[in-house]
Design a protein around this motif. Structure first.
Motif, mmCIF file in Angstrom:
data_model
loop_
_atom_site.group_PDB
_atom_site.id
_atom_site.type_symbol
_atom_site.label_atom_id
_atom_site.label_comp_id
_atom_site.label_asym_id
_atom_site.label_seq_id
_atom_site.Cartn_x
_atom_site.Cartn_y
_atom_site.Cartn_z
ATOM 1 N N SER A 152 0.972 -1.248 -0.059
ATOM 2 C CA SER A 152 -0.262 -0.146 0.046
ATOM 3 C C SER A 152 0.764 1.291 -0.025
ATOM 4 N N LEU A 153 2.017 1.285 0.415
ATOM 5 C CA LEU A 153 2.902 2.279 0.340
ATOM 6 C C LEU A 153 4.321 2.093 -0.320
ATOM 7 N N ALA A 154 4.490 2.920 -1.094
ATOM 8 C CA ALA A 154 5.697 2.847 -1.788
ATOM 9 C C ALA A 154 6.997 2.935 -0.978
ATOM 10 N N PRO A 155 8.216 2.302 -1.256
ATOM 11 C CA PRO A 155 9.366 2.496 -0.372
ATOM 12 C C PRO A 155 9.761 3.873 -0.294
ATOM 13 N N ALA A 207 12.289 5.824 -6.793
ATOM 14 C CA ALA A 207 11.749 5.449 -8.273
ATOM 15 C C ALA A 207 11.539 3.726 -8.094
ATOM 16 N N PHE A 208 11.387 3.137 -7.006
ATOM 17 C CA PHE A 208 11.097 1.714 -6.996
ATOM 18 C C PHE A 208 9.750 1.337 -7.645
ATOM 19 N N GLU A 209 9.782 0.272 -8.442
ATOM 20 C CA GLU A 209 8.430 -0.114 -9.086
ATOM 21 C C GLU A 209 8.112 -1.623 -8.596
ATOM 22 N N LEU A 210 6.758 -1.689 -8.343
ATOM 23 C CA LEU A 210 6.083 -2.891 -7.860
ATOM 24 C C LEU A 210 6.045 -3.773 -9.235
ATOM 25 N N PHE A 230 9.042 -4.632 -4.624
ATOM 26 C CA PHE A 230 9.594 -3.496 -5.235
ATOM 27 C C PHE A 230 11.023 -3.716 -5.802
ATOM 28 N N SER A 231 11.368 -3.060 -7.034
ATOM 29 C CA SER A 231 12.740 -2.801 -7.174
ATOM 30 C C SER A 231 13.058 -1.703 -8.161
ATOM 31 N N ARG A 232 14.449 -1.621 -8.370
ATOM 32 C CA ARG A 232 14.902 -0.444 -9.107
ATOM 33 C C ARG A 232 16.011 -1.106 -9.898
ATOM 34 N N ASP A 233 15.965 -0.925 -11.257
ATOM 35 C CA ASP A 233 17.061 -1.344 -12.104
ATOM 36 C C ASP A 233 18.114 -0.628 -11.979
ATOM 37 N N LEU A 234 19.346 -1.119 -11.943
ATOM 38 C CA LEU A 234 20.551 -0.168 -11.783
ATOM 39 C C LEU A 234 21.533 -0.310 -13.001
ATOM 40 N N MET A 235 21.056 -1.172 -13.939
ATOM 41 C CA MET A 235 21.621 -1.320 -15.341
ATOM 42 C C MET A 235 20.605 -1.598 -16.336
ATOM 43 N N LYS A 236 20.829 -0.874 -17.380
ATOM 44 C CA LYS A 236 19.444 -1.197 -18.605
ATOM 45 C C LYS A 236 19.515 -2.424 -19.089
ATOM 46 N N GLU A 237 20.591 -3.142 -18.615
ATOM 47 C CA GLU A 237 20.397 -4.667 -19.150
ATOM 48 C C GLU A 237 19.974 -5.490 -17.993
ATOM 49 N N ASN A 242 21.008 -6.375 -15.151
ATOM 50 C CA ASN A 242 21.908 -7.506 -14.275
ATOM 51 C C ASN A 242 22.391 -7.018 -12.709
ATOM 52 N N ALA A 243 21.903 -5.679 -12.575
ATOM 53 C CA ALA A 243 21.989 -5.435 -11.222
ATOM 54 C C ALA A 243 20.760 -4.555 -10.733
ATOM 55 N N PHE A 244 20.325 -4.754 -9.617
ATOM 56 C CA PHE A 244 19.212 -3.761 -9.033
ATOM 57 C C PHE A 244 19.195 -4.197 -7.623
ATOM 58 N N VAL A 245 18.333 -3.095 -7.221
ATOM 59 C CA VAL A 245 18.117 -3.158 -5.769
ATOM 60 C C VAL A 245 16.611 -3.593 -5.656
ATOM 61 N N THR A 246 16.123 -4.489 -4.598
ATOM 62 C CA THR A 246 14.942 -4.688 -4.349
ATOM 63 C C THR A 246 14.518 -4.421 -2.983
ATOM 64 N N TYR A 247 13.341 -4.249 -2.949
ATOM 65 C CA TYR A 247 12.732 -3.906 -1.409
ATOM 66 C C TYR A 247 11.636 -4.639 -1.173
ATOM 67 N N LEU A 248 11.844 -5.486 0.118
ATOM 68 C CA LEU A 248 10.539 -6.465 0.498
ATOM 69 C C LEU A 248 10.095 -5.706 1.713
ATOM 70 N N PRO A 249 8.841 -5.368 1.412
ATOM 71 C CA PRO A 249 8.155 -4.470 2.756
ATOM 72 C C PRO A 249 8.007 -5.540 3.930
ATOM 73 N N VAL A 250 7.696 -4.884 5.161
ATOM 74 C CA VAL A 250 7.455 -5.901 6.235
ATOM 75 C C VAL A 250 6.229 -6.734 5.822
ATOM 76 N N GLY A 251 6.041 -7.866 6.079
ATOM 77 C CA GLY A 251 5.359 -8.912 5.778
ATOM 78 C C GLY A 251 5.257 -9.482 4.392
ATOM 79 N N TRP A 252 6.283 -9.033 3.647
ATOM 80 C CA TRP A 252 6.157 -9.931 2.330
ATOM 81 C C TRP A 252 6.726 -11.183 2.330
ATOM 82 N N THR A 253 6.067 -12.219 1.598
ATOM 83 C CA THR A 253 6.318 -13.615 1.408
ATOM 84 C C THR A 253 6.171 -13.923 0.009
ATOM 85 N N ALA A 254 6.750 -14.934 -0.406
ATOM 86 C CA ALA A 254 6.763 -15.713 -1.606
ATOM 87 C C ALA A 254 6.335 -17.188 -1.348
#
Length: 153
Positions: free
Chosen positions: A6-9, A34-37, A48-55, A57-69
């Motif tokens: 419900s809230l962006a990082p 500018a993290f995108e779901l 939520f993630s944010r690409d760091l390279m156009k290809e 190959n490297a990005f930051v991901t954000y797992l909010p409290v309560g996230w499960t897969a």
């Protein structure tokens, strides 16, 4: 419980070392935002993630409290570095590992067979009362696929 999506990082801070126009090295505090779901791969739970390279190959991901897969495989092999917070990974053999800031893992579980109880790949979840922020580095080819433990000695 609040919906974790419900809230962006909030922007994540990092130190940026650079060379200025006069050739002097400097450091400044910057943020990643500018993290995108979305899903990192087929069958992955949204995060939520944010690409760091156009290809990609490297990005930051954000797992909010309560996230499960649910049970899933990493769609490509990858290194996962925990920058902040903690997360857990449970493999099909029942081993569950909690990784905290400063720890990292290699996700090379491609090609698992499904068991009769629906297990295939791994379960993962954010742990604790703060979001888990990760740096993910992956190749978009098959070079790291199906490597046995110890391959990066």
């Amino acid at each position: 419980m609040t919906d974790p999506f419900s809230l962006a990082p909030e922007p994540e801070s990092y130190w940026h070392l650079y060379t200025d126009a006069e050739g002097i090295s400097r450091q400044t505090m910057c943020t990643i935002s500018a993290f995108e779901l979305g899903q990192l791969g087929p069958g992955d739970s949204p995060q939520f993630s944010r690409d760091l390279m156009k290809e990609g190959n490297a990005f930051v991901t954000y797992l909010p409290v309560g996230w499960t897969a649910d049970w899933h495989e990493n769609h490509v092999p990858k290194w996962i570095y925990v920058l902040k917070g903690a997360w857990s990974v449970e493999s099909m053999d029942g081993t569950k590992v909690v990784m905290k800031a400063g720890e990292y893992s290699y996700g090379g579980d491609q090609g698992c067979r499904a068991t009769s109880d629906g297990r295939q790949g791994h379960l993962s979840a954010q742990v604790g009362d703060e979001p888990c922020v990760q740096l993910i580095i992956q190749r978009n080819d098959q070079a790291w696929r199906n490597l046995p433990p110890g391959s990066f000695k």
